[in-house]
Design a protein around this motif. Sequence first.
Motif, mmCIF file in Angstrom:
data_model
loop_
_atom_site.group_PDB
_atom_site.id
_atom_site.type_symbol
_atom_site.label_atom_id
_atom_site.label_comp_id
_atom_site.label_asym_id
_atom_site.label_seq_id
_atom_site.Cartn_x
_atom_site.Cartn_y
_atom_site.Cartn_z
ATOM 1 N N SER A 563 50.591 -53.069 -32.981
ATOM 2 C CA SER A 563 49.586 -55.064 -32.651
ATOM 3 C C SER A 563 50.368 -55.480 -34.554
ATOM 4 C CB SER A 563 48.268 -54.757 -32.768
ATOM 5 O OG SER A 563 47.670 -54.306 -33.468
ATOM 6 N N ASP A 564 49.985 -56.976 -33.973
ATOM 7 C CA ASP A 564 50.694 -57.681 -35.501
ATOM 8 C C ASP A 564 51.250 -57.363 -35.924
ATOM 9 O OD1 ASP A 564 47.849 -59.084 -34.556
ATOM 10 O OD2 ASP A 564 46.682 -56.882 -35.305
ATOM 11 N N ASN A 565 52.863 -57.616 -35.074
ATOM 12 C CA ASN A 565 54.064 -57.490 -35.781
ATOM 13 C C ASN A 565 54.426 -58.390 -34.990
ATOM 14 O OD1 ASN A 565 54.791 -54.340 -36.823
ATOM 15 N ND2 ASN A 565 54.010 -54.362 -35.132
ATOM 16 N N MET A 566 55.198 -58.635 -34.587
ATOM 17 C CA MET A 566 56.352 -59.788 -34.671
ATOM 18 C C MET A 566 57.451 -59.344 -33.538
ATOM 19 S SD MET A 566 56.844 -61.778 -38.156
ATOM 20 C CE MET A 566 57.844 -60.388 -39.029
ATOM 21 N N ILE A 567 57.695 -58.521 -32.765
ATOM 22 C CA ILE A 567 58.166 -57.690 -31.704
ATOM 23 C C ILE A 567 58.083 -59.147 -30.507
ATOM 24 C CG2 ILE A 567 58.874 -56.171 -29.604
ATOM 25 C CD1 ILE A 567 57.003 -54.305 -31.469
ATOM 26 N N GLU A 568 59.745 -59.393 -30.432
ATOM 27 C CA GLU A 568 60.065 -60.116 -29.179
ATOM 28 C C GLU A 568 60.666 -60.087 -28.188
ATOM 29 O OE1 GLU A 568 62.726 -63.212 -30.703
ATOM 30 O OE2 GLU A 568 61.497 -63.866 -31.829
ATOM 31 N N GLU A 569 61.267 -58.377 -27.710
ATOM 32 C CA GLU A 569 61.761 -58.044 -26.555
ATOM 33 C C GLU A 569 61.102 -57.069 -26.631
ATOM 34 O OE1 GLU A 569 65.393 -57.968 -23.927
ATOM 35 O OE2 GLU A 569 65.667 -59.197 -25.526
ATOM 36 N N TRP A 570 60.816 -55.964 -26.264
ATOM 37 C CA TRP A 570 60.867 -54.401 -25.420
ATOM 38 C C TRP A 570 62.219 -53.333 -25.290
ATOM 39 C CZ3 TRP A 570 57.265 -50.821 -27.923
ATOM 40 C CH2 TRP A 570 57.737 -50.013 -27.664
ATOM 41 N N ASN A 571 62.515 -52.556 -26.878
ATOM 42 C CA ASN A 571 64.220 -51.505 -26.144
ATOM 43 C C ASN A 571 63.580 -51.024 -26.509
ATOM 44 O OD1 ASN A 571 65.443 -54.701 -26.052
ATOM 45 N ND2 ASN A 571 65.840 -55.474 -27.902
ATOM 46 N N SER A 572 62.569 -49.891 -26.926
ATOM 47 C CA SER A 572 62.713 -48.642 -27.110
ATOM 48 C C SER A 572 62.042 -48.113 -25.955
ATOM 49 C CB SER A 572 61.598 -48.377 -28.020
ATOM 50 O OG SER A 572 61.993 -48.983 -29.573
ATOM 51 N N SER A 573 62.499 -46.214 -25.890
ATOM 52 C CA SER A 573 62.256 -45.790 -24.736
ATOM 53 C C SER A 573 61.204 -45.298 -24.911
ATOM 54 C CB SER A 573 63.817 -44.860 -23.988
ATOM 55 O OG SER A 573 63.410 -44.303 -23.525
ATOM 56 N N LEU A 574 60.117 -44.834 -24.248
ATOM 57 C CA LEU A 574 59.037 -43.440 -24.280
ATOM 58 C C LEU A 574 59.221 -42.269 -23.079
ATOM 59 C CD1 LEU A 574 56.225 -46.432 -24.453
ATOM 60 C CD2 LEU A 574 57.140 -45.167 -26.102
#
Length: 879
Positions: A563-574
């Motif tokens: 939370s409370d970051n500046m991520i504009e697009e999710w690119n990571s794999s879970l």
Amino acid sequence: MVIRLISSLAVLCSCFWTSSWTAAMPDCKISHLDDKSFVECGKKGYAMLCDHLSLKQVPQAYPKPVNKTEFTPPLCLLDLGYNDFNRLENKSFVDVVNLNSTEILWLYLHFSNLSYIASDAFENLTQLLYLNLSGNNLHLSDSFGQGVFNPLVNLQFINLKKNHFETFEKIGSELSVLKALTVLEINLCEACVFGADFRMLTKLVKLGLAGRSENDCYKPVVRNETFLYVTGVQELFLSSCSINTIERNAFSYFTNLTLLDISYNQGLNFTGMNEALFGLRNSSTLKTLNVNRINPIYEAGITLELSHIENLKTLRSLTYLHMDLNKIEVFDENILNPYQLPSTLRDFTLSGNRLTYGNYTRFIQNANGIKSLDISRQHLNFDPFKHEHYGVEMSAYLRNLRLYRNSSILATMNNDCPLLCDISLPSSLEKIKWRKSFLNVEIKTPIRICASGLKYLDVSFNLITNLNEIVCGLDNLTYLDISENYCSEIQPAFFKKLTSLNFLNISENMLGQSLHPDNSQRGDKLFKGQQNLTVLDLSSNKITHLSKDIFKPLTNLRHLNLSDNMIEEWNSSLENILCLHDINLSGNKLYGLPESLTNYLNSLLDKDCCKNKSTCVEVNLSSNPIECTCKTLPFLKWMRYSRVVVLFLPNDVCRLNGENYRFDSNENLEHLISILVNDKCRDRSWVIWTVSIACVAVTFIVSVGISFFVYRNRWKLRYIYYSRNRRYRHEGFERLFENDAFVSYAKNSASFIKNQMVPVLEKQHQLHLWVADRNSLPGTSIAENIIHGIYNSRKSVLLINREYLNDNWCDYEMNMAHIESVETKRNLLIVVLMEEIPMQKLPICLLKFLRNERSIEYPEDDRDMSAFWLNLAHEINSS
């Protein structure tokens, strides 16, 4: 007849009585019980809140709960606090409407200005367990009626604090009837002594004498006889009582004391503490000792001497010792070498002191037995264990250790871990809290911490700015908090040996750049070996992008906070995380979630860890700029129909057609989806193609039209552009011209102009000519000079020959002169044919000039030259 009259009177009296108590019923509120009273009441009942109503007397009627399902009888807690009763009269709780006083277990009468309580005021309160009379005006001499507490046969807790007792003599005799009393809260006054009457309270185990504000409790000297008759007390609270001296036998009567709190008596100091503990020497029952802030605030820091703990070290069962806020700077090394604190001590807090480096730090490992150590809030700008910072002379052992550490052999041994310890801690120590101490550390070289038993380490809110090297010796560490440290650099090496971590908090730092995928791919390796990690907090780190495989090693992760970051697009794999329970992405810049992530979250619902659970997977997307577009329509549908719980705040909206749409409920979300499906996202490709083709056609037609117009009026447009700075226009001969004639000629006619035309016309005929080679203004463009010459000349003479027809500037001069003639409506042009040119070679525009304008032919015979010049001069002078 008489009987009917009597019935009518009875009904009338009944109605009058009902209306009277209804009118007198206070504006009380019915509420649920707090947890403690709910348990005391057998996990049922409700509370009647009549506080802060400025009542002058105890009500004789109370409202009845309408919803008996929600508020199950009985009325268990009655709050009459913060009113203005002054007196509590007899039978205040007898025959009260909608109140069965025998069921009340908790009664609050605090801060109600009570100065007198009548003898039978508490009649019927036979089941009362808790009575709060604090904050009133009760005195010992005349505030209590005889036997006032006799009805309270089951009372276990009474609070009499913040009243005006100057002795305990009469209150002791009144309280002595409370055979079930276990807790007494009362402020200790200067002359207060627990007299013989208190020995009747055989079940009294907790004595709360502490003050809560200034002057609540004042007892400068606690005498030996103060507690003579309350020997059964197990918990004694004497904090904030302005105590300066506790006589050495004052506590000697307590044979079962388990907790002693003498904190916040700043005149006591450690010497006074040691004297006070004399009466408890060799105690086998005292487990908790609170001695926080018993030294003056505004004095120099102190050394904890061995003499300060002479009696403390004899306590045979002491488990918890709290010495916070005492301005301790160093320990006498004899306390730790040999170890002098009780061997039973397990929890030791030194928070809020001023601990600095001293010889005692060499012997910390001797404090074996301590499991939890709190040294937070030391307010240091340095690490007390890094002794070389202060220029302190090191012992031979430490000097040799440093030399050995610097050898080239050591750097390659034991997987880059130093063989000797930088910091040695007791093997029993399991938990360390070292928060808010301005601990300034940069881990740039490998370090070893000898703390084999350490499981919990909290160094948050410090200045640990760099985590770039390996930390060894913490093989059993499961909890690590490095949050709020201004840390901007972190390398995978730091976590290499911390393989047992279960909880990791590195939030509130500045790791965004360090975790960026472009940063040497370190993010992919950061959590390598952290298979046991279940909680990871990376919130508030200025993260914009994360590596695709950064979470790949975290197979057992359950809770992820970004939370409370500046991520504009999710690119990571879970994908490798077997059973993620929740992911917090609130406060970022996400417009939605990609299909790869939503598919993964859906797949979790079918795994064993989610079986038989209604809510297993949660995603927090609050405070993100979620878009309501066709692009995010699949995501919006997923939110509506997936069993994954998606959390938003009530004020989270997205904009569509200039309006805000909420999606905090299924109904709102379905409405939004229907608008997109039925209107905005319908296939309108044919409209796009039609509009596109139409736009192209219109653009082509307009472009052709504009091009044709520009070409057709190119000379006029040029004329307008270069004559844009004219201040005025003239018509006819309303203004005088600077020149009589503008001469337009080709380059091969320059000598003719200079040697013949200018001498004849200017000297013989008194005319003034504008000739480009002579009259052009320096620093001005050719086009502007031409316009200036034409505009300021009465006539324009065009000397036409073959070179003239091939010269672009001559063509420009001819057309500009023509436009000037048309715009000013003057007979401006004089065409002079300098040589014979076949008609078919003349341009169309020149043929028009020859047809419409004046023209003169240059003579072939020199004898006709005089007539030529005379005719030309005449034409120039003509109107």
